[in-house]
Design an enzyme around this catalytic site. Structure first.
Site, mmCIF file in Angstrom:
data_model
loop_
_atom_site.group_PDB
_atom_site.id
_atom_site.type_symbol
_atom_site.label_atom_id
_atom_site.label_comp_id
_atom_site.label_asym_id
_atom_site.label_seq_id
_atom_site.Cartn_x
_atom_site.Cartn_y
_atom_site.Cartn_z
ATOM 1 N N GLY A 163 -45.204 32.306 11.741
ATOM 2 C CA GLY A 163 -45.810 33.474 11.113
ATOM 3 C C GLY A 163 -47.320 33.503 11.278
ATOM 4 O O GLY A 163 -47.890 32.824 12.134
ATOM 5 N N CYS A 164 -47.962 34.270 10.404
ATOM 6 C CA CYS A 164 -49.369 34.642 10.609
ATOM 7 C C CYS A 164 -50.380 33.524 10.363
ATOM 8 O O CYS A 164 -51.539 33.670 10.737
ATOM 9 C CB CYS A 164 -49.711 35.841 9.728
ATOM 10 S SG CYS A 164 -48.911 37.368 10.270
ATOM 11 N N PHE A 165 -49.972 32.423 9.732
ATOM 12 C CA PHE A 165 -50.952 31.344 9.513
ATOM 13 C C PHE A 165 -51.092 30.429 10.725
ATOM 14 O O PHE A 165 -51.983 29.578 10.791
ATOM 15 C CB PHE A 165 -50.586 30.508 8.271
ATOM 16 C CG PHE A 165 -49.272 29.779 8.357
ATOM 17 C CD1 PHE A 165 -49.142 28.604 9.082
ATOM 18 C CD2 PHE A 165 -48.149 30.263 7.689
ATOM 19 C CE1 PHE A 165 -47.928 27.929 9.154
ATOM 20 C CE2 PHE A 165 -46.926 29.599 7.752
ATOM 21 C CZ PHE A 165 -46.824 28.432 8.489
ATOM 22 N N PHE A 373 -53.386 32.866 7.114
ATOM 23 C CA PHE A 373 -52.564 33.134 5.929
ATOM 24 C C PHE A 373 -51.195 33.592 6.407
ATOM 25 O O PHE A 373 -51.107 34.400 7.321
ATOM 26 C CB PHE A 373 -53.163 34.256 5.066
ATOM 27 C CG PHE A 373 -54.654 34.169 4.868
ATOM 28 C CD1 PHE A 373 -55.197 33.155 4.098
ATOM 29 C CD2 PHE A 373 -55.506 35.100 5.440
ATOM 30 C CE1 PHE A 373 -56.567 33.078 3.906
ATOM 31 C CE2 PHE A 373 -56.877 35.035 5.257
ATOM 32 C CZ PHE A 373 -57.413 34.012 4.485
#
EC number: 2.3.1.74
Length: 389
Positions: A163-165, A373
Protein backbone atom coordinates in the site's frame (compact mmCIF):
# COMPACT_ATOMS: atom_id res chain seq x y z
CA UNK A 1 43.47 -16.58 11.61
CA UNK A 2 40.81 -13.84 11.40
CA UNK A 3 38.15 -13.57 14.09
CA UNK A 4 34.41 -13.72 13.54
CA UNK A 5 34.25 -10.05 14.57
CA UNK A 6 36.75 -9.15 11.83
CA UNK A 7 34.78 -11.13 9.24
CA UNK A 8 31.59 -9.35 10.28
CA UNK A 9 33.29 -5.96 10.15
CA UNK A 10 34.71 -6.66 6.68
CA UNK A 11 31.20 -7.43 5.40
CA UNK A 12 29.85 -4.01 6.39
CA UNK A 13 30.04 -0.69 4.59
CA UNK A 14 31.83 2.19 6.27
CA UNK A 15 29.47 5.07 5.48
CA UNK A 16 25.70 5.58 5.42
CA UNK A 17 23.47 4.43 2.58
CA UNK A 18 22.98 7.02 -0.15
CA UNK A 19 20.57 7.42 -3.05
CA UNK A 20 22.77 7.46 -6.16
CA UNK A 21 20.17 7.87 -8.92
CA UNK A 22 16.41 8.26 -9.46
CA UNK A 23 14.25 7.39 -12.49
CA UNK A 24 10.49 7.69 -13.05
CA UNK A 25 7.98 6.53 -15.68
CA UNK A 26 4.26 6.80 -16.45
CA UNK A 27 1.96 5.25 -19.05
CA UNK A 28 1.40 7.48 -22.13
CA UNK A 29 -2.36 7.87 -21.50
CA UNK A 30 -2.83 11.21 -19.68
CA UNK A 31 -6.18 12.02 -18.05
CA UNK A 32 -7.37 15.57 -17.36
CA UNK A 33 -8.92 15.77 -13.88
CA UNK A 34 -11.40 18.52 -14.80
CA UNK A 35 -13.10 16.35 -17.45
CA UNK A 36 -12.58 13.01 -15.69
CA UNK A 37 -16.03 12.84 -13.99
CA UNK A 38 -17.79 13.07 -17.39
CA UNK A 39 -15.52 10.39 -18.83
CA UNK A 40 -15.73 8.12 -15.76
CA UNK A 41 -19.53 8.13 -15.54
CA UNK A 42 -19.86 7.67 -19.30
CA UNK A 43 -17.42 4.75 -19.60
CA UNK A 44 -19.02 2.99 -16.60
CA UNK A 45 -22.57 3.48 -18.00
CA UNK A 46 -23.52 5.44 -14.88
CA UNK A 47 -24.66 8.76 -16.34
CA UNK A 48 -28.13 8.25 -14.84
CA UNK A 49 -26.59 8.61 -11.33
CA UNK A 50 -26.64 12.40 -11.52
CA UNK A 51 -26.37 13.18 -7.78
CA UNK A 52 -23.45 10.80 -7.37
CA UNK A 53 -21.76 12.31 -10.40
CA UNK A 54 -22.06 15.78 -8.86
CA UNK A 55 -20.52 14.43 -5.65
CA UNK A 56 -17.68 12.86 -7.64
CA UNK A 57 -17.16 16.14 -9.51
CA UNK A 58 -16.74 17.90 -6.14
CA UNK A 59 -14.25 15.22 -5.02
CA UNK A 60 -12.20 15.74 -8.18
CA UNK A 61 -12.38 19.54 -7.84
CA UNK A 62 -11.14 19.36 -4.22
CA UNK A 63 -8.42 16.79 -4.99
CA UNK A 64 -5.83 19.43 -6.01
CA UNK A 65 -4.98 17.11 -8.93
CA UNK A 66 -4.70 18.55 -12.46
CA UNK A 67 -3.86 15.37 -14.34
CA UNK A 68 -3.08 11.68 -13.90
CA UNK A 69 -1.62 8.92 -16.06
CA UNK A 70 -3.45 5.62 -16.52
CA UNK A 71 -2.71 2.41 -18.35
CA UNK A 72 -6.47 1.85 -18.74
CA UNK A 73 -7.65 3.54 -21.92
CA UNK A 74 -11.23 3.81 -23.17
CA UNK A 75 -10.51 1.00 -25.67
CA UNK A 76 -9.28 -1.38 -22.95
CA UNK A 77 -12.28 -0.63 -20.72
CA UNK A 78 -14.74 -1.17 -23.59
CA UNK A 79 -13.18 -4.61 -24.13
CA UNK A 80 -13.59 -5.40 -20.40
CA UNK A 81 -17.10 -4.28 -19.37
CA UNK A 82 -16.92 -6.18 -16.05
CA UNK A 83 -14.17 -3.79 -14.92
CA UNK A 84 -16.57 -0.90 -15.49
CA UNK A 85 -19.34 -2.41 -13.37
CA UNK A 86 -19.37 -1.74 -9.64
CA UNK A 87 -18.74 -5.24 -8.29
CA UNK A 88 -18.56 -7.68 -11.21
CA UNK A 89 -16.10 -10.62 -11.20
CA UNK A 90 -13.07 -9.31 -13.09
CA UNK A 91 -9.91 -10.41 -11.27
CA UNK A 92 -8.64 -12.62 -14.11
CA UNK A 93 -8.78 -9.75 -16.63
CA UNK A 94 -7.12 -7.37 -14.17
CA UNK A 95 -4.38 -9.85 -13.31
CA UNK A 96 -3.66 -10.54 -16.99
CA UNK A 97 -3.00 -6.82 -17.45
CA UNK A 98 -0.95 -6.01 -14.37
CA UNK A 99 1.38 -9.02 -14.38
CA UNK A 100 2.62 -7.74 -17.75
CA UNK A 101 2.36 -3.97 -17.29
CA UNK A 102 3.76 -3.61 -13.74
CA UNK A 103 7.25 -4.98 -14.54
CA UNK A 104 7.16 -3.24 -17.95
CA UNK A 105 6.59 0.21 -16.38
CA UNK A 106 9.11 -0.65 -13.66
CA UNK A 107 11.70 -1.44 -16.32
CA UNK A 108 11.22 1.99 -17.89
CA UNK A 109 11.90 3.74 -14.56
CA UNK A 110 14.80 1.40 -13.69
CA UNK A 111 16.48 1.98 -17.07
CA UNK A 112 16.47 5.75 -16.43
CA UNK A 113 17.91 5.31 -12.92
CA UNK A 114 20.67 2.98 -14.17
CA UNK A 115 21.55 5.46 -16.91
CA UNK A 116 21.88 8.32 -14.41
CA UNK A 117 23.92 6.12 -12.05
CA UNK A 118 26.36 5.55 -14.92
CA UNK A 119 27.57 2.12 -13.83
CA UNK A 120 27.12 -1.21 -15.65
CA UNK A 121 23.98 -3.03 -14.50
CA UNK A 122 26.20 -6.04 -13.71
CA UNK A 123 27.19 -4.12 -10.57
CA UNK A 124 23.64 -4.33 -9.17
CA UNK A 125 23.77 -6.81 -6.28
CA UNK A 126 20.22 -6.59 -4.88
CA UNK A 127 16.75 -5.87 -6.27
CA UNK A 128 13.74 -4.72 -4.25
CA UNK A 129 10.47 -4.65 -6.20
CA UNK A 130 7.30 -3.26 -4.66
CA UNK A 131 3.75 -3.19 -6.03
CA UNK A 132 0.18 -3.29 -4.73
CA UNK A 133 -1.02 -4.01 -8.28
CA UNK A 134 -1.53 -7.75 -8.72
CA UNK A 135 0.28 -10.84 -7.42
CA UNK A 136 2.06 -13.57 -9.38
CA UNK A 137 4.73 -16.31 -9.10
CA UNK A 138 7.49 -15.95 -10.04
CA UNK A 139 6.96 -12.32 -9.17
CA UNK A 140 7.48 -8.94 -10.80
CA UNK A 141 11.03 -8.99 -9.34
CA UNK A 142 11.82 -12.07 -11.46
CA UNK A 143 10.20 -10.55 -14.56
CA UNK A 144 12.21 -7.35 -14.16
CA UNK A 145 15.46 -9.27 -13.62
CA UNK A 146 14.84 -11.04 -16.94
CA UNK A 147 13.72 -7.90 -18.81
CA UNK A 148 16.68 -5.80 -17.63
CA UNK A 149 19.16 -8.63 -18.17
CA UNK A 150 20.40 -8.55 -14.57
CA UNK A 151 22.67 -11.33 -13.37
CA UNK A 152 20.75 -14.45 -12.27
CA UNK A 153 22.34 -14.32 -8.81
CA UNK A 154 21.08 -10.83 -7.95
CA UNK A 155 19.43 -11.12 -4.52
CA UNK A 156 15.74 -10.32 -4.96
CA UNK A 157 13.08 -9.09 -2.52
CA UNK A 158 9.46 -8.97 -3.69
CA UNK A 159 7.04 -6.82 -1.70
CA UNK A 160 3.39 -7.27 -2.64
CA UNK A 161 0.29 -5.57 -1.16
CA UNK A 162 2.03 -3.03 1.07
CA UNK A 163 0.00 0.00 0.00
CA UNK A 164 0.78 3.69 0.20
CA UNK A 165 3.39 3.62 2.99
CA UNK A 166 5.74 1.36 1.04
CA UNK A 167 7.88 4.08 -0.56
CA UNK A 168 9.33 4.47 2.93
CA UNK A 169 9.57 0.71 3.48
CA UNK A 170 11.69 0.09 0.38
CA UNK A 171 14.16 2.82 1.40
CA UNK A 172 14.39 1.33 4.91
CA UNK A 173 15.14 -2.12 3.50
CA UNK A 174 17.58 -0.73 0.90
CA UNK A 175 19.45 1.17 3.64
CA UNK A 176 19.84 -2.00 5.72
CA UNK A 177 21.05 -3.99 2.70
CA UNK A 178 23.52 -1.33 1.54
CA UNK A 179 25.03 -0.71 4.97
CA UNK A 180 25.33 -4.38 5.93
CA UNK A 181 26.77 -5.65 2.63
CA UNK A 182 29.99 -3.90 1.63
CA UNK A 183 29.91 -2.81 -2.01
CA UNK A 184 26.19 -3.58 -2.40
CA UNK A 185 24.26 -1.64 -5.02
CA UNK A 186 20.52 -1.99 -4.52
CA UNK A 187 18.04 -1.33 -7.32
CA UNK A 188 14.69 -0.32 -5.80
CA UNK A 189 11.57 -0.26 -7.99
CA UNK A 190 8.00 0.73 -7.08
CA UNK A 191 5.48 0.22 -9.88
CA UNK A 192 1.74 0.84 -9.51
CA UNK A 193 -1.11 0.45 -12.01
CA UNK A 194 -4.73 1.23 -11.09
CA UNK A 195 -6.17 -1.55 -13.28
CA UNK A 196 -6.64 -3.53 -10.02
CA UNK A 197 -8.79 -0.85 -8.36
CA UNK A 198 -10.77 0.76 -11.22
CA UNK A 199 -14.52 0.08 -11.04
CA UNK A 200 -17.83 1.82 -11.55
CA UNK A 201 -19.46 4.05 -8.92
CA UNK A 202 -21.80 3.08 -6.09
CA UNK A 203 -23.66 5.35 -3.68
CA UNK A 204 -23.22 2.72 -0.94
CA UNK A 205 -19.39 2.66 -1.14
CA UNK A 206 -18.15 6.24 -1.28
CA UNK A 207 -14.59 5.37 -0.17
CA UNK A 208 -14.24 3.47 -3.47
CA UNK A 209 -15.17 6.72 -5.22
CA UNK A 210 -12.42 8.56 -3.30
CA UNK A 211 -9.90 6.13 -4.82
CA UNK A 212 -11.30 6.71 -8.32
CA UNK A 213 -10.74 10.46 -7.82
CA UNK A 214 -7.17 10.18 -6.50
CA UNK A 215 -5.23 7.19 -7.84
CA UNK A 216 -2.86 7.34 -10.80
CA UNK A 217 -0.27 5.04 -12.41
CA UNK A 218 3.48 5.43 -12.12
CA UNK A 219 6.77 3.69 -11.46
CA UNK A 220 9.88 5.03 -9.76
CA UNK A 221 13.33 3.49 -9.30
CA UNK A 222 16.34 4.42 -7.20
CA UNK A 223 19.85 3.01 -6.83
CA UNK A 224 21.03 2.83 -3.21
CA UNK A 225 24.58 2.18 -2.04
CA UNK A 226 27.09 3.13 0.66
CA UNK A 227 30.61 4.50 0.15
CA UNK A 228 30.06 6.06 -3.32
CA UNK A 229 33.01 5.73 -5.70
CA UNK A 230 34.55 9.24 -6.00
CA UNK A 231 34.27 10.88 -9.45
CA UNK A 232 32.12 7.95 -10.61
CA UNK A 233 28.99 7.91 -8.42
CA UNK A 234 27.19 11.08 -7.33
CA UNK A 235 25.08 10.76 -4.18
CA UNK A 236 21.79 12.70 -4.07
CA UNK A 237 20.63 12.04 -0.50
CA UNK A 238 21.90 10.14 2.55
CA UNK A 239 19.49 7.73 4.28
CA UNK A 240 20.28 8.52 7.92
CA UNK A 241 17.59 6.86 10.06
CA UNK A 242 14.36 4.90 9.52
CA UNK A 243 11.37 3.76 11.55
CA UNK A 244 8.00 2.10 11.10
CA UNK A 245 5.08 2.34 13.49
CA UNK A 246 1.41 1.39 13.68
CA UNK A 247 -0.67 4.36 14.81
CA UNK A 248 -2.61 3.59 18.01
CA UNK A 249 -6.39 3.08 17.72
CA UNK A 250 -6.20 3.07 13.93
CA UNK A 251 -7.40 -0.44 13.08
CA UNK A 252 -9.57 -0.40 9.97
CA UNK A 253 -8.54 3.16 9.04
CA UNK A 254 -7.23 2.00 5.65
CA UNK A 255 -8.00 -1.52 4.43
CA UNK A 256 -7.56 -3.19 1.05
CA UNK A 257 -8.99 -6.58 0.09
CA UNK A 258 -8.22 -8.61 -3.04
CA UNK A 259 -11.46 -10.20 -4.24
CA UNK A 260 -12.98 -11.58 -7.45
CA UNK A 261 -13.97 -7.98 -8.22
CA UNK A 262 -10.36 -6.74 -7.93
CA UNK A 263 -8.73 -4.79 -5.11
CA UNK A 264 -11.30 -2.97 -2.95
CA UNK A 265 -10.44 -0.10 -0.60
CA UNK A 266 -12.08 0.97 2.64
CA UNK A 267 -11.17 4.24 4.32
CA UNK A 268 -12.33 5.78 7.59
CA UNK A 269 -13.18 9.48 7.33
CA UNK A 270 -10.66 10.40 10.00
CA UNK A 271 -7.51 9.16 8.23
CA UNK A 272 -6.11 12.74 8.01
CA UNK A 273 -6.85 13.21 11.72
CA UNK A 274 -5.10 9.96 12.70
CA UNK A 275 -2.01 10.88 10.66
CA UNK A 276 -1.77 14.44 12.03
CA UNK A 277 -2.35 13.21 15.60
CA UNK A 278 0.65 10.85 15.38
CA UNK A 279 3.07 12.95 13.34
CA UNK A 280 4.50 14.86 16.34
CA UNK A 281 5.71 11.68 18.05
CA UNK A 282 7.26 10.32 14.84
CA UNK A 283 9.12 13.60 14.24
CA UNK A 284 10.32 13.84 17.85
CA UNK A 285 11.80 10.31 17.72
CA UNK A 286 13.46 11.08 14.40
CA UNK A 287 14.87 14.55 15.05
CA UNK A 288 15.38 14.89 18.82
CA UNK A 289 18.79 13.12 18.58
CA UNK A 290 19.79 15.82 16.05
CA UNK A 291 18.53 18.63 18.33
CA UNK A 292 16.01 19.68 15.68
CA UNK A 293 12.59 20.81 16.90
CA UNK A 294 11.78 23.46 14.27
CA UNK A 295 10.15 21.45 11.50
CA UNK A 296 10.20 24.45 9.17
CA UNK A 297 14.01 24.13 9.20
CA UNK A 298 13.91 20.76 7.38
CA UNK A 299 12.75 19.74 3.89
CA UNK A 300 9.58 17.68 3.54
CA UNK A 301 8.61 14.68 1.42
CA UNK A 302 5.22 13.30 2.51
CA UNK A 303 3.12 10.68 0.78
CA UNK A 304 0.27 12.74 -0.71
CA UNK A 305 -2.60 10.43 0.20
CA UNK A 306 -4.87 13.38 -0.51
CA UNK A 307 -4.97 17.12 0.14
CA UNK A 308 -6.76 16.74 3.50
CA UNK A 309 -3.81 14.80 4.99
CA UNK A 310 -1.32 17.44 3.86
CA UNK A 311 -3.56 20.28 5.11
CA UNK A 312 -3.94 18.76 8.58
CA UNK A 313 -0.23 17.96 8.94
CA UNK A 314 0.64 21.54 7.94
CA UNK A 315 -1.87 22.93 10.41
CA UNK A 316 -0.81 20.66 13.30
CA UNK A 317 2.90 21.51 12.92
CA UNK A 318 2.52 25.13 11.81
CA UNK A 319 4.40 24.41 8.59
CA UNK A 320 4.90 27.17 6.05
CA UNK A 321 2.99 26.51 2.80
CA UNK A 322 6.21 26.15 0.77
CA UNK A 323 7.33 23.17 2.90
CA UNK A 324 4.96 20.84 1.03
CA UNK A 325 5.49 22.40 -2.41
CA UNK A 326 7.29 19.41 -4.00
CA UNK A 327 4.72 17.03 -2.47
CA UNK A 328 1.76 19.07 -3.71
CA UNK A 329 3.32 19.53 -7.17
CA UNK A 330 3.62 15.75 -7.61
CA UNK A 331 0.05 15.22 -6.37
CA UNK A 332 -1.14 17.86 -8.86
CA UNK A 333 0.73 16.39 -11.85
CA UNK A 334 0.33 12.65 -11.19
CA UNK A 335 -2.29 11.94 -8.50
CA UNK A 336 -1.70 9.39 -5.75
CA UNK A 337 0.61 6.71 -7.22
CA UNK A 338 0.75 4.73 -3.96
CA UNK A 339 4.28 3.48 -3.12
CA UNK A 340 5.94 5.34 -6.03
CA UNK A 341 4.84 8.83 -4.91
CA UNK A 342 7.58 9.70 -2.41
CA UNK A 343 10.27 8.65 -4.89
CA UNK A 344 8.72 10.96 -7.50
CA UNK A 345 8.83 13.75 -4.90
CA UNK A 346 12.53 13.06 -4.17
CA UNK A 347 13.18 13.39 -7.91
CA UNK A 348 11.12 16.58 -8.16
CA UNK A 349 12.92 18.14 -5.19
CA UNK A 350 16.47 17.47 -6.35
CA UNK A 351 15.65 18.76 -9.86
CA UNK A 352 13.92 21.94 -8.64
CA UNK A 353 16.69 22.58 -6.08
CA UNK A 354 19.26 22.53 -8.91
CA UNK A 355 17.09 24.60 -11.28
CA UNK A 356 16.54 27.26 -8.61
CA UNK A 357 20.26 27.53 -7.85
CA UNK A 358 19.92 26.26 -4.26
CA UNK A 359 22.93 24.90 -2.39
CA UNK A 360 21.64 21.39 -1.62
CA UNK A 361 19.37 18.72 -3.10
CA UNK A 362 16.99 19.42 -0.17
CA UNK A 363 15.82 22.90 -1.18
CA UNK A 364 19.04 24.39 0.20
CA UNK A 365 18.55 22.73 3.63
CA UNK A 366 20.66 19.98 5.20
CA UNK A 367 18.12 17.73 6.95
CA UNK A 368 14.78 16.41 5.77
CA UNK A 369 12.05 13.88 6.44
CA UNK A 370 10.23 11.41 4.20
CA UNK A 371 6.89 10.03 5.40
CA UNK A 372 4.82 7.14 4.08
CA UNK A 373 1.23 6.56 5.29
CA UNK A 374 -0.87 3.52 4.48
CA UNK A 375 -2.86 0.45 5.58
CA UNK A 376 -2.59 -0.32 9.28
CA UNK A 377 -2.53 2.68 9.76
CA UNK A 378 1.21 2.35 9.21
CA UNK A 379 3.61 5.28 9.26
CA UNK A 380 7.10 5.01 7.75
CA UNK A 381 9.65 7.68 8.69
CA UNK A 382 12.97 8.25 6.91
CA UNK A 383 15.46 10.92 8.00
CA UNK A 384 17.33 12.25 4.97
CA UNK A 385 20.45 14.35 4.66
CA UNK A 386 20.80 16.36 1.48
CA UNK A 387 23.96 16.68 -0.60
CA UNK A 388 25.65 19.87 -1.82
CA UNK A 389 24.86 20.67 -5.45
Amino acid sequence: MVSVAEIRQAQRAEGPATILAIGTANPPNCVDQSTYPDYYFRITNSEHMTELKEKFQRMCDKSMIKKRYMYLTEEILKENPNMCAYMAPSLDARQDMVVVEVPKLGKEAATKAIKEWGQPKSKITHLIFCTTSGVDMPGADYQLTKQLGLRPYVKRYMMYQQGCFAGGTVLRLAKDLAENNKGARVLVVCSEITAVTFRGPSDTHLDSLVGQALFGDGAAAVIVGSDPIPQVEKPLYELVWTAQTIAPDSEGAIDGHLREVGLTFHLLKDVPGIVSKNIDKALFEAFNPLNISDYNSIFWIAHPGGPAILDQVEQKLGLKPEKMKATRDVLSDYGNMSSACVLFILDEMRRKSAENGLKTTGEGLEWGVLFGFGPGLTIETVVLRSVAI
